[in-house]
Write an enzyme that holds these catalytic residues in place. Structure first.
Site, mmCIF file in Angstrom:
data_model
loop_
_atom_site.group_PDB
_atom_site.id
_atom_site.type_symbol
_atom_site.label_atom_id
_atom_site.label_comp_id
_atom_site.label_asym_id
_atom_site.label_seq_id
_atom_site.Cartn_x
_atom_site.Cartn_y
_atom_site.Cartn_z
ATOM 1 N N LYS A 70 21.664 15.856 27.568
ATOM 2 C CA LYS A 70 21.099 15.179 26.392
ATOM 3 C C LYS A 70 21.581 15.844 25.135
ATOM 4 O O LYS A 70 21.536 17.081 25.028
ATOM 5 C CB LYS A 70 19.553 15.273 26.462
ATOM 6 C CG LYS A 70 18.859 14.530 25.341
ATOM 7 C CD LYS A 70 18.696 13.060 25.661
ATOM 8 C CE LYS A 70 18.238 12.240 24.466
ATOM 9 N NZ LYS A 70 19.359 11.857 23.569
ATOM 10 N N LYS A 94 17.042 24.183 23.876
ATOM 11 C CA LYS A 94 16.108 23.441 23.023
ATOM 12 C C LYS A 94 15.201 22.558 23.894
ATOM 13 O O LYS A 94 13.975 22.574 23.750
ATOM 14 C CB LYS A 94 16.919 22.574 22.051
ATOM 15 C CG LYS A 94 16.102 21.873 21.001
ATOM 16 C CD LYS A 94 16.984 20.949 20.152
ATOM 17 C CE LYS A 94 18.106 21.691 19.438
ATOM 18 N NZ LYS A 94 18.844 20.829 18.490
ATOM 19 N N LYS A 106 26.557 17.610 24.230
ATOM 20 C CA LYS A 106 26.849 17.325 22.814
ATOM 21 C C LYS A 106 28.231 16.716 22.717
ATOM 22 O O LYS A 106 29.100 17.017 23.534
ATOM 23 C CB LYS A 106 26.828 18.629 21.994
ATOM 24 C CG LYS A 106 26.681 18.421 20.512
ATOM 25 C CD LYS A 106 25.241 18.073 20.180
ATOM 26 C CE LYS A 106 24.892 18.309 18.749
ATOM 27 N NZ LYS A 106 23.456 18.531 18.598
ATOM 28 N N ASN A 221 19.495 14.170 6.774
ATOM 29 C CA ASN A 221 18.300 13.648 7.450
ATOM 30 C C ASN A 221 17.266 14.737 7.713
ATOM 31 O O ASN A 221 16.079 14.560 7.422
ATOM 32 C CB ASN A 221 18.720 12.948 8.748
ATOM 33 C CG ASN A 221 17.531 12.352 9.466
ATOM 34 O OD1 ASN A 221 16.771 11.588 8.882
ATOM 35 N ND2 ASN A 221 17.346 12.709 10.714
HETATM 36 N N1 GLU Z 1 21.289 15.898 17.373
HETATM 37 C C1 GLU Z 1 19.910 16.258 17.522
HETATM 38 C C2 GLU Z 1 19.802 17.725 17.918
HETATM 39 O O1 GLU Z 1 20.687 18.520 17.660
HETATM 40 C C3 GLU Z 1 19.137 15.308 18.423
HETATM 41 C C4 GLU Z 1 19.609 15.233 19.848
HETATM 42 C C5 GLU Z 1 18.934 14.147 20.676
HETATM 43 O O2 GLU Z 1 18.068 13.469 20.182
HETATM 44 O O3 GLU Z 1 19.338 14.030 21.841
HETATM 45 O O4 GLU Z 1 18.807 18.159 18.406
#
Ligand code: GLU
Length: 418
Positions: A70, A94, A106, A221
């Site tokens: 994710k 995370k 990512k 954002n």
């Molecule tokens: N790009 C965001 C992050 O770095 C969200 C990632 C997501 O929602 O999967 O946490």
């Protein structure tokens, strides 16, 4: 200026630092420090004038022990393979720290989207989605927005995937618009978790958030939403910045008004409620109660950290402090609340979006915000409990200790395939 830290090496150092406080064998630790798979692409995209342009793109799938990979996809000229690898690793830890059932991934494309028309960005996005199609899926790998991407790009990825697969699978990607199956509260979620982390941090440290002075570096954002939600707690946002520079007002800016000004003019500078304008670096060294780095990696390196005068740092960006900066700030008793907690709201509400997509049952914004608060506050409590019980040097190490243990437990429970 000192050489930029390699974010992938920073991630590995963070894992080593935390592993020293855990009972983890060297071979397992090695596994935790490297991505399982990295896809590197050269996308050929037709521009509006009929010519072809090659774009480098990456997707890193770091670890899937706790669930599908994710994480977001960023469009930025500074994207590198190592940066994407690091960002995918940060996603693993995370998701583990807020205890949602995902691994980490990512993606990124080396591009400044503002140099291209909307039609060109659409062709680029659809081309990336087509190449990603065998790897993504609601149970495999689920992209989301990141720097310079948002609902528009996610809607295109969903549409491309569903068209090619001849199916309906809105949970293949999160961060979509409401009409395409997005969730209430998703746009605000990253900034909201930064605000919640700041609120909990001040309470934990026995400090008053009301009246606290705040500086926010980065007004995209995450930054601008964190700024106005922290302002709603009664804090005084005295400075904000973007790539054009910083604006400062001793008695406080109006965070929403600055955003309107940025929407109209393209930058925060020139906002007429400011007393002064200065550089990003000056903002990072302001004498404030709370500093929120909300831009890119490596905003504060070891040298700059020596000049930081904030008492508390809450990281809305991914990886804004180098490991050397962390050491300097730990030594100086600056309390740093890490990215993998403070910006985890984005992926947490992505998880809620995915749950809603799979159930075809949609929640109210109130429910989303309540569930988000519950996840962030409970993660904050797990982190501070670990910090105290193991007598750890800082909150980042505590977050990694909690997260790494959860990943190891999932890996150990599953065992290895011969
Ligand atoms: N790009 C965001 C992050 O770095 C969200 C990632 C997501 O929602 O999967 O946490």
């Amino acid at each position: 200026m000192a050489e930029q830290a390699n974010p992938f090496e920073s991630l590995q150092e963070q894992i080593d630092d935390a592993s020293a406080h855990l009972d983890v064998a060297d071979d397992v630790r090695e596994r935790l420090k490297h991505p399982e798979r990295v896809l590197e692409l050269n996308l050929s995209v037709e521009l509006d004038d009929g010519s072809l342009e090659r774009f480098r793109a990456f997707r890193s799938e770091f670890n899937g022990d706790r669930g599908p990979y994710k994480g977001g996809i960023r469009y930025h000229p500074g994207v590198t393979r190592d940066e994407v690898k690091a960002l995918s690793g940060w996603m693993v830890y995370k998701c583990a720290v807020v205890d949602i059932p995902y691994g980490g991934g990512k993606g990124g494309i080396v591009v400044d989207p503002s140099d291209y028309s909307a039609a060109e960005v659409e062709r680029l996005t659809r081309s990336f989605a087509e190449e990603l199609r065998p790897f993504i899926g609601e149970d495999k790998d689920i992209p989301a927005p990141d720097v310079n991407t948002g609902q528009r790009e996610m809607n295109w990825i969903k549409d491309t995937y569903e068209t090619l697969e001849n199916t309906t699978e809105p949970g293949v990607v999160t961060g979509k618009s409401l009409e395409s199956g997005g969730s209430e509260g998703r746009v605000e979620a990253t900034g909201r978790s930064t605000m919640l982390t700041a609120r909990e941090a001040f309470e934990y440290l026995d400090r008053d958030i009301e009246g606290a002075s705040v500086a926010v570096q980065g007004y995209g954002n995450a930054g601008h939403i964190a700024a106005y939600l922290i302002e709603d707690l009664g804090a005084n946002v005295v400075a904000v910045s973007d790539s054009s520079g910083a604006v400062y007002a001793e008695d406080g800016l109006d965070a929403r008004e600055v955003k309107e000004h940025k929407n109209e003019t393209g930058s925060v500078t020139g906002y007429d409620g400011a007393d002064e304008e200065f550089s990003n670096e000056d903002l990072l060294t302001l004498d404030v109660d709370l500093l929120v780095p909300a831009a890119l990696e490596n905003a504060i390196d070891g040298d700059l950290a020596r000049d930081v005068r904030a008492d508390v740092i809450v990281e809305a960006a991914n990886g804004p402090l180098t490991p050397e900066a962390d050491d300097v700030l730990t030594e100086a008793d600056v309390h740093v609340f890490p990215d993998i907690l403070a910006n985890a709201g984005g992926v947490t509400v992505s998880y809620f979006e995915w749950v809603q997509n799979r159930q075809r049952f949609y929640w109210t914004e109130e429910r989303v915000n309540e569930e988000l608060e519950r996840h962030i506050v409970s993660a904050f409590d797990d982190l501070t409990e670990c910090y105290e019980s193991l007598d750890l040097p800082n909150f980042r190490t505590a977050a990694y200790v909690v997260a790494i243990q959860r990943v190891i437990d999932a890996f150990t429970d599953g065992g290895t395939w011969p």
